[in-house]
Write an enzyme that holds these catalytic residues in place. Structure first.
Site, PDB file in Angstrom:
ATOM      1  NE  ARG A  75      -3.815   0.411   0.573  1.00  0.00           N
ATOM      2  CZ  ARG A  75      -4.677   0.077  -0.407  1.00  0.00           C
ATOM      3  NH1 ARG A  75      -4.655   0.717  -1.562  1.00  0.00           N
ATOM      4  NH2 ARG A  75      -5.553  -0.885  -0.223  1.00  0.00           N
ATOM      5  NE  ARG A 101      -2.541  -4.234  -6.779  1.00  0.00           N
ATOM      6  CZ  ARG A 101      -3.386  -3.570  -6.015  1.00  0.00           C
ATOM      7  NH1 ARG A 101      -3.036  -2.409  -5.502  1.00  0.00           N
ATOM      8  NH2 ARG A 101      -4.596  -4.038  -5.743  1.00  0.00           N
ATOM      9  CG  HIS A 171      -2.750   3.060  -8.112  1.00  0.00           C
ATOM     10  ND1 HIS A 171      -2.845   3.907  -7.044  1.00  0.00           N
ATOM     11  CD2 HIS A 171      -3.950   2.446  -8.210  1.00  0.00           C
ATOM     12  CE1 HIS A 171      -4.055   3.800  -6.517  1.00  0.00           C
ATOM     13  NE2 HIS A 171      -4.749   2.918  -7.208  1.00  0.00           N
ATOM     14  CD  GLU A 274      -4.429   5.896  -9.562  1.00  0.00           C
ATOM     15  OE1 GLU A 274      -4.691   4.895 -10.252  1.00  0.00           O
ATOM     16  OE2 GLU A 274      -5.076   6.187  -8.549  1.00  0.00           O
TER      17      GLU A 274
HETATM   18  O1  TA6 Z   1      -7.061   4.239  -8.513  1.00  0.00           O
HETATM   19  C1  TA6 Z   1      -8.212   4.259  -7.768  1.00  0.00           C
HETATM   20  C2  TA6 Z   1      -8.611   2.852  -7.363  1.00  0.00           C
HETATM   21  O2  TA6 Z   1      -8.898   2.076  -8.486  1.00  0.00           O
HETATM   22  C3  TA6 Z   1      -9.784   2.984  -6.398  1.00  0.00           C
HETATM   23  O3  TA6 Z   1     -10.989   2.545  -6.917  1.00  0.00           O
HETATM   24  C4  TA6 Z   1      -9.325   2.284  -5.157  1.00  0.00           C
HETATM   25  O4  TA6 Z   1      -9.911   1.095  -4.928  1.00  0.00           O
HETATM   26  C5  TA6 Z   1      -7.820   2.260  -5.331  1.00  0.00           C
HETATM   27  O5  TA6 Z   1      -7.551   2.199  -6.686  1.00  0.00           O
HETATM   28  C6  TA6 Z   1      -6.994   1.294  -4.511  1.00  0.00           C
HETATM   29  O6  TA6 Z   1      -7.088  -0.014  -4.924  1.00  0.00           O
HETATM   30  P1  TA6 Z   1      -6.411  -1.153  -4.082  1.00  0.00           P
HETATM   31  O7  TA6 Z   1      -6.716  -2.441  -4.780  1.00  0.00           O
HETATM   32  O8  TA6 Z   1      -4.948  -0.879  -4.038  1.00  0.00           O
HETATM   33  O9  TA6 Z   1      -7.034  -1.097  -2.712  1.00  0.00           O
END
Ligand code: TA6
Length: 303
Positions: A75, A101, A171, A274
């Site tokens: 994260r 990832r 991201h 992103e």
């Molecule tokens: O980039 C935004 C997103 O797609 C959100 O919808 C949110 O869920 C985020 O990514 C994080 O995703 P993750 O799978 O890392 O919890």
């Protein structure tokens, strides 16, 4: 596969500049120290976790409650989303944001440029782990440049004998002082979807501000974004290439409380901007056999 710390150091370490060490979850981490910055890159995910330019605070946010375990996403940093973005379009049990990832990548090369910047090159291809999730032969390469700027590029090549379609994203979690006093410039008059809503809206404001959960996908959006971080007295310039979608995400207080890998106040400290090609059926990438496509981001601090 070469993933032991000793082997990686024997092959790629550069005295005083590049060193591999074992991080949380036994993940190999590359520590980079050059004339411009200090950085940490995880081999798991080919993911930049930290970039501290000389005299600056970290540009990149990492959750202090992140899990470091195989099969789980780290994260924070710059997760590489591929070969799909968000939930898998049909298979709900497949991992969110694809498997890139969640993969320990090959380190192909690490080198220093003439001005003492560092270039790290990773690759992955189809395997017994990926084929059940995505039945295509491919090569993916990630290049991370660490210098006065951060440049990250993902290149996907179709090594199969039929066309395939995918989506992707870089991201990026930016480290900010306080989401409530942060705004983003560059998205005025751009059209976006909020979350999974199918209504296309247009941003009227010159500066995007944040008062609750924000999850926008700006489509046909090629613009440069500038993050104005008033608390840290800096602006972060985010340029991109090979990307038709820009995603801006901050989970806000309520969603953050449901996330086990983030402090309840964690949302105050980051914003994701992103570069992406990411909306099923819209702005995805299709490659014929032998073709390649790259998505990239270039990040700089401007004052
Ligand atoms: O980039 C935004 C997103 O797609 C959100 O919808 C949110 O869920 C985020 O990514 C994080 O995703 P993750 O799978 O890392 O919890």
């Amino acid at each position: 596969m070469m993933h032991s710390i000793q082997q990686l150091n024997e092959k790629f370490a550069i005295d005083g500049k590049i060193h591999f060490r074992e991080g949380n979850g036994d993940f190999p981490l590359i520590t980079v120290s050059n004339s411009h910055a200090f950085a940490i890159v995880s081999v798991y995910g080919a993911q930049l976790l930290s970039y501290i330019r000389c005299g600056e605070r970290d540009l990149i946010w990492m959750s202090d409650q992140s899990v470091f375990a195989h099969g789980k996403a780290i994260r924070g940093g710059i997760p590489i989303c591929f070969p799909w973005f968000g939930p898998h379009p049909t298979e709900k049990s497949f991992p969110q944001h694809g498997f890139a990832r969640l993969t320990t990548w090959e380190v192909d090369d690490i080198s220093q440029t003439n001005d003492d910047s560092t270039v790290i090159q990773f690759s992955m291809k189809e395997s017994a782990d990926t084929l059940p999730l995505w039945p295509h032969q491919f090569k993916a390469a990630v290049t991370i440049f660490i210098g006065k700027t951060i440049d990250v590029k993902l290149t996907v090549t179709n090594t199969d004998n039929a066309a395939f379609e995918y989506s992707d994203a870089l991201h990026t979690y930016f480290n900010i002082n306080d989401i409530k006093s942060t705004v983003i410039e560059g998205l005025q008059d751009e059209m976006y979807y909020e979350g999974f809503d199918t209504t296309l809206q247009t941003q009227k404001e010159a500066l995007l501000s944040f008062s609750s959960e924000t999850n926008r996908r700006y489509v046909n959006s090629l613009s440069r974004c500038i993050i104005h971080d008033k608390g840290y007295f800096r602006k972060i310039k985010v340029d991109k290439g090979g990307s038709k979608v820009t995603v801006v995400w901050n989970p806000g207080a309520a969603v953050t409380k449901t996330m086990s890998d983030m402090h309840p106040d964690g949302y105050l400290k980051f914003v994701c901007v992103e570069p992406a090609n990411a909306y099923p059926g819209i702005d995805t990438i299709t490659l014929n056999p032998g073709e390649s496509h790259s998505i990239s981001t270039s990040i700089d601090i401007i004052v």
